[in-house]
Design an enzyme around this catalytic site. Sequence first.
Site, mmCIF file in Angstrom:
data_model
loop_
_atom_site.group_PDB
_atom_site.id
_atom_site.type_symbol
_atom_site.label_atom_id
_atom_site.label_comp_id
_atom_site.label_asym_id
_atom_site.label_seq_id
_atom_site.Cartn_x
_atom_site.Cartn_y
_atom_site.Cartn_z
ATOM 1 C CB CYS A 101 -0.993 -0.047 1.153
ATOM 2 S SG CYS A 101 -2.377 1.074 0.904
ATOM 3 N NE ARG A 145 -9.119 6.122 2.332
ATOM 4 C CZ ARG A 145 -7.842 6.484 2.177
ATOM 5 N NH1 ARG A 145 -7.545 7.696 1.742
ATOM 6 N NH2 ARG A 145 -6.883 5.644 2.465
ATOM 7 C CG HIS A 160 -3.391 -3.165 4.219
ATOM 8 N ND1 HIS A 160 -2.219 -2.598 4.627
ATOM 9 C CD2 HIS A 160 -4.008 -2.231 3.466
ATOM 10 C CE1 HIS A 160 -2.134 -1.360 4.151
ATOM 11 N NE2 HIS A 160 -3.199 -1.114 3.435
HETATM 12 N N1 GLN Z 1 -1.905 7.125 1.894
HETATM 13 C C1 GLN Z 1 -2.145 6.200 0.891
HETATM 14 C C2 GLN Z 1 -3.512 6.316 0.249
HETATM 15 O O1 GLN Z 1 -4.513 6.514 0.915
HETATM 16 C C3 GLN Z 1 -1.850 4.814 1.416
HETATM 17 C C4 GLN Z 1 -2.831 4.291 2.440
HETATM 18 C C5 GLN Z 1 -2.435 2.975 3.054
HETATM 19 O O2 GLN Z 1 -1.257 2.632 3.129
HETATM 20 N N2 GLN Z 1 -3.420 2.249 3.581
HETATM 21 O O3 GLN Z 1 -3.584 6.212 -0.938
#
Ligand code: GLN
Length: 269
Positions: free
Chosen positions: A104, A141, A206
């Site tokens: 990520c 998101r 994850h």
């Molecule tokens: N900050 C990044 C995003 O939101 C990665 C988020 C994460 O590692 N869960 O795209």
Amino acid sequence: MTMRGGAGGLAGGALRVVSLYGDVMNVYADRGNVIAVGARARERGVAVEVQRVGIGDPLPEDADLVLIGGGQDREQRRIAEDLAARGPALQRWVDDGVAMLAVCGGFQLFGRWYRDTSGVELPGAGVFDVTTVAPGPGWPRCIGDVLATSTLADVGEVVGFENHGGRTYLGPSARPFARVTFGHGNNGEDGTEGALRRRAVGTYLHGSLLPKNVALLDHLLAGALSHRDGREVSLPALPAPYAARAHAAAAEVARRRAPAFARDARPAS
Ligand code: GLN
């Protein structure tokens, strides 16, 4: 225990694992990947030495496996410059066949650059030929359980949980790590998930990821051992019943929570 010297002639010098910024980049317990590597290696009779590298710490001379987890924009801003300065060393390692797993926020910063939610462009380490843009407030998101099929034949089906604002696009020399069945993947548009370069894997997944994807764990271990031994190492089959159950349960959750996708893929009950 008499694990070293054990199964399949895998014993040798300890496998050198580098855990990058584990204190900062640990969204959804990505640090569990480091624990899973140690546990699976021990099961296979391989000793592991984990070196934790934080901001400002020197990298060791060499490594067989490098791990980095995810983090939000705030954490990424803390490590970006330090990580980008290690770019040439990490690129040398990846070309030399060091195995890597970047998750990520770590995956985004293992790319060329990441333009974050506030429009700030963070430099990346350039391990993967990918770039990432967060479209900013107002955009949804990419969140949810993911079911995907790896482009690596020995890895097959992968399961995990994604939560990212950034949309990642593969450059001409990048190959995807997987193709999504359920989930958003790199950008919600092209069906790709993650990226590959030699023995390095970048992914949005994850979980922790490795405890429930033992085929990927074994793939990375085989890669790390191949680097250590300077020859292609293949691992003998070794059942992992708990991991298999965790994988099946996560796959079921992904199918259940993706009704729009699942409608066509599963018979009505
Ligand atoms: N900050 C990044 C995003 O939101 C990665 C988020 C994460 O590692 N869960 O795209």
